[in-house]
Design an enzyme around this catalytic site. Structure first.
Site, PDB file in Angstrom:
ATOM      1  N   GLU A   1     -11.733  -3.675  -3.136  1.00 41.63           N
ATOM      2  CA  GLU A   1     -10.836  -2.639  -3.674  1.00 41.63           C
ATOM      3  C   GLU A   1     -10.619  -2.863  -5.167  1.00 41.63           C
ATOM      4  OE1 GLU A   1      -7.299  -3.020  -1.007  1.00 41.63           O
ATOM      5  OE2 GLU A   1      -8.719  -4.307   0.003  1.00 41.63           O
TER       6      GLU A   1
ATOM      7  N   HIS B   1      -9.646   2.227   0.060  1.00 39.21           N
ATOM      8  CA  HIS B   1      -9.586   1.085   0.981  1.00 39.21           C
ATOM      9  C   HIS B   1     -10.706   1.135   2.034  1.00 39.21           C
ATOM     10  CE1 HIS B   1      -7.808  -2.213   3.139  1.00 39.21           C
ATOM     11  NE2 HIS B   1      -6.722  -2.215   2.377  1.00 39.21           N
TER      12      HIS B   1
ATOM     13  N   HIS C   1       0.804  -1.228   0.000  1.00 34.31           N
ATOM     14  CA  HIS C   1       0.000   0.000   0.000  1.00 34.31           C
ATOM     15  C   HIS C   1       0.842   1.285   0.000  1.00 34.31           C
ATOM     16  CE1 HIS C   1      -3.473  -2.464   0.274  1.00 34.31           C
ATOM     17  NE2 HIS C   1      -3.566  -2.565   1.581  1.00 34.31           N
TER      18      HIS C   1
HETATM   19  C1  BGC Z   1      -4.814  -6.475   1.685  1.00 30.50           C
HETATM   20  C2  BGC Z   1      -4.597  -7.239   2.962  1.00 30.50           C
HETATM   21  C3  BGC Z   1      -4.080  -6.284   4.001  1.00 30.50           C
HETATM   22  C4  BGC Z   1      -5.033  -5.157   4.172  1.00 30.50           C
HETATM   23  C5  BGC Z   1      -4.490  -4.144   5.141  1.00 30.50           C
HETATM   24  C6  BGC Z   1      -5.763  -5.359   1.929  1.00 30.50           C
HETATM   25  O1  BGC Z   1      -5.879  -4.596   0.779  1.00 30.50           O
HETATM   26  O2  BGC Z   1      -5.292  -7.309   0.657  1.00 30.50           O
HETATM   27  O3  BGC Z   1      -3.686  -8.294   2.764  1.00 30.50           O
HETATM   28  O4  BGC Z   1      -3.861  -6.925   5.210  1.00 30.50           O
HETATM   29  O5  BGC Z   1      -5.251  -4.530   2.944  1.00 30.50           O
HETATM   30  O6  BGC Z   1      -5.454  -3.415   5.707  1.00 30.50           O
END
Ligand code: BGC
Length: 406
Positions: free
Chosen positions: A371, A226, A153
């Site tokens: 997402e 998210h 991320h």
């Molecule tokens: C991911 C997860 C991750 C989470 C974090 C998601 O987009 O796929 O693996 O733990 O984000 O908040």
């Protein structure tokens, strides 16, 4: 079954890419003739996003929260911190409104350890990049491995979700545009990347998110939102009863660190087959599924990238139906349409009963993320749709969440 390659490139070059985006945003007095085609404004509409203080960051930067309302009483609130969707109030089948998003009351919560990317704009590249490395035009780049051993991320303190964006309310619409320029080398990524994210709440009960970006050096870009949804109301228990439909025949299996193997495989006969609605809890993989053959991802629960049917065919034309989520108890329904090739379905497996808005508790599997995005680690997989944005091109994508009740 292995499905094959995606011939259509994600980005198309347009002249607008030459414009420095911040310079062409309208201020609140802009009329219909705004120079930015994404931000057509009108003096006639009384609608304007109201703004309030959202607190100061640890570094002392002020942040704000904007309220968007539509004619049916729906409310969305978005903050300059991380260009984050903070609240979303939608009605059930009897007209009762609740906030369906995990989040915090002010910026301090979003900067704290309990924030697991709640509602943020995620990037520069969402999801994982294997071992935080990629090679572009012969040069190797190294990023933060903040999700050991991988990059997740967008990395560390300068991930987009942790920065204060500039906001411009769009007069005449229930909409706010956020802009941010991430300098060359920030979080290890090449290129000065100028971004714009516009949230619009329409009178058709849609929350629309438009993303835009340009760069002066080739660079990977993969932006998403998210948000964690619980259609029964955030903090009202788990989402195992929510019924999910995904418009996906295929998914991208991963290794034990959640990095795609590069294959694209069928969901047929696995707990990942959501082509017809299933309750999330009905077949949730609760064992270490790497040891089985039925859905090859090392996660307890769902944390998978699905390949949206039809993406290669209609790309660039229409938004495709990606997902439908329904809470049978309240009757609230969310439908997602997007121009992105993938959707990460994450069933809140790491939620830890942290406290959030109004002292609500967000339990294990207390919310679901859907997402829309390019596939994880695309920058290291030549057979996945490309995430490379080049100078002279414009990254442009849209996702629409439509709300109803039945
Ligand atoms: C991911 C997860 C991750 C989470 C974090 C998601 O987009 O796929 O693996 O733990 O984000 O908040």
């Amino acid at each position: 079954m292995q499905t094959n390659l995606f011939p259509v490139l994600k980005y198309s070059g347009v002249i607008a890419a030459m414009l420095f985006m911040n310079a062409c945003l309208p201020d609140q007095n802009d009329g219909p003739g705004s120079s930015d085609p994404d931000l057509k404004t009108s003096k006639s509409g009384a609608k304007k996003a109201a703004t309030a203080d959202f607190g100061k960051t640890k570094a002392g930067e002020p942040t704000e929260i904007y309220t968007l309302k539509n004619k049916n009483g729906l409310i969305a609130k978005v903050s300059t911190f991380g260009a984050t969707l903070v609240e979303l109030h939608i009605p059930d089948k009897d007209g009762n409104f609740v906030d369906v998003l995990n989040g915090f009351d002010d910026v301090s919560g979003y900067e704290g350890e309990d924030n697991q990317y709640f509602g943020c704009t995620t990037g520069r590249v969402c999801n994982r990049i294997a071992k935080g490395k990629f090679t572009l035009d012969g040069k190797e780049y190294t990023l933060a491995t903040n999700n050991d051993p991988n990059h997740l991320h967008g990395g560390g303190d300068k991930a987009l979700s942790k920065q204060v964006w500039k906001a411009v309310p769009v007069v005449g619409q229930a909409a706010v545009a956020f802009t941010l320029t991430s300098p060359d080398g920030e979080e290890g990524y090449p290129g000065n990347l100028s971004m714009k994210v516009i949230y619009t709440l329409t009178d058709d009960n849609e929350l629309r998110i438009d993303y835009n970006a340009t760069t002066d050096k080739a660079t990977p870009v993969n932006l998403t939102n998210h948000a964690y949804f619980n259609l029964g109301g955030a903090g009202s228990g788990n989402v195992l009863n929510h019924e999910l439909t995904l418009n996906a025949d295929n998914y991208t299996p991963t290794d034990e660190t959640l990095i795609p193997t590069g294959k694209v495989e069928s969901v047929e006969g696995t707990p990942l087959d959501f082509r017809k609605a299933h309750a999330i809890g009905e077949r949730i993989p609760d064992k270490d599924v790497t040891k089985t053959d039925d859905c090859k991802t090392a996660t307890l629960g769902y944390d998978h990238n699905f390949v949206i049917n039809g993406w290669g065919r209609s790309h660039g034309e229409d938004l495709l139906f990606a997902a439908r989520l329904k809470d049978p108890k309240s009757g609230r329904v969310m439908e997602i349409h997007t121009d992105q090739p993938g959707i990460q379905f994450y069933s809140g497996n790491f939620l830890k009963a942290q406290k959030g808005k109004g002292d609500k508790t967000y339990p294990f599997r207390g919310a679901v993320c859907l997402e829309t995005q390019h596939f994880p680690d695309s920058v290291n997989h030549g057979n996945f749709p490309s995430t490379i944005l080049k100078p002279g091109e414009t990254y442009k994508t849209t996702t629409v969440h439509k709300f109803s009740a039945e």
